[in-house]
Design a protein around this motif. Structure first.
Motif: not given
Length: 313
Positions: A47-55, A68-69, A192-195
């Motif tokens: 979960r912490r390493e996921s790159t599928l953020a909000g975009g 920030t996330k 899943l938040l944007p950065d």
């Protein structure tokens, strides 16, 4: 941003999502099983390493506070002790593909749920299945695995019989399950938040400190979730298993609010929300319309080589 450029970006995002959902459907039709461990795929580290953020997000701006996330996660780290959302055991279906173990009407409902455009909610209730055989749990797990393989964001919760944070307290099983559900969803949606993003004032250290596991923290948890959902991805797979076992008079209002919130936040997006239960849920009975409910018919199982195994026309 120029309107025409904004619309062009929106169109490209929709096309990308179409491709991801098409891949998701192909994996489900094929009865694809992920080779990795489910906990490794969806546990804390993954979960912490996921790159599928909000975009890209549309129509969710106008907030004043820039955050920030990572800042929000720092506020929420203490929730990890409550975040038990994975199934403890992987059910053994004896080598059968999941679709071959499902009732035919359930398999057909799942395909309609996946193929329909826009957001869709589905409740699968199986009164006749022994909870220990795990067919619905394995079905939900495979949906999560297939969505992840197609690089679609996944949020999930599998209710447990026991929670270690209950030890030495008078907390009921339903109370513990509700806290695990809400706090687990909060942590997953933070990921899943944007950065960086503009937020309502609820995502503060002071607010998160109110989340202490007590029932009085539930309204705050729901407010935080609503804020996080403002920034959720355009497309999302959400699977919640065992909601009916969290229902008591003192938890019902919060569960109703959660379902209502997911539905409201799904408008204009592509949220696929699945609830699975072994027995009826009072909340889902009142919050889901008839077209969104399917009761498993155990007399018509999916047949290898039949419609559920790949011919979905």
């Amino acid at each position: 941003m120029d309107h025409s450029i904004r619309e062009e970006i929106r169109t490209e995002v929709e096309r990308a999502l179409d491709r991801k959902f098409a891949e998701f459907l192909d994996l489900w039709h094929q009865g694809h099983h992920a080779t990795g461990n489910f906990a490794q795929m969806f546990g804390r580290r993954a979960r912490r390493e996921s790159t599928l953020a909000g975009g890209l997000q549309f129509g969710r701006t106008g907030r004043e506070l820039m955050q920030t996330k990572e800042e929000v996660y720092e506020y929420a780290q203490h929730l990890e002790r409550f975040a038990h959302y994975l199934p403890i055991d992987v059910p053994d279906l004896g080598g059968l593909p999941v679709f071959a173990s499902l009732s035919e009407n359930v398999g057909e409902a799942l395909i309609r749920w996946l193929e329909a455009p826009g957001s869709q909610f589905l409740w699968v209730d199986d009164l006749l299945t022994d909870p220990q055989n795990g067919v619905l749990t394995r079905m939900s797990m495979q949906i999560c695995e297939n969505a992840s393989a197609a690089r679609l964001p996944v949020v999930l919760f599998f209710r447990r019989d026991h929670y270690c944070f209950r030890q030495g307290s008078s907390m009921s099983a339903e109370h513990a399950g509700l806290i695990a559900l809400l706090y687990s969803l909060i942590l997953q949606f933070i990921n899943l938040l944007p950065d960086s993003f503009r937020s309502r004032p609820t995502l503060t250290d002071e607010t998160f400190r109110c989340l202490d596991g007590g029932l009085l923290s539930v309204l705050t948890a729901l407010d935080i979730l609503d804020n996080l959902l403002d920034h959720a991805p355009t497309a999302l797979i959400c699977v919640i298993d065992g909601l009916e076992r969290l229902e008591m008079p003192y938890t019902m209002a919060a569960i109703e609010q959660l379902v209502f919130m997911l539905r409201r936040q799904s408008e204009g997006r592509r949220f696929k929300v699945l609830f699975t239960t072994i027995g009826t849920s009072e909340v889902l009975s009142s919050e889901m319309n008839v077209r969104e409910q399917v009761l498993a018919n155990r007399t018509t199982l999916g047949r290898a080589g039949g419609r559920l195994s790949g011919d979905m026309r």
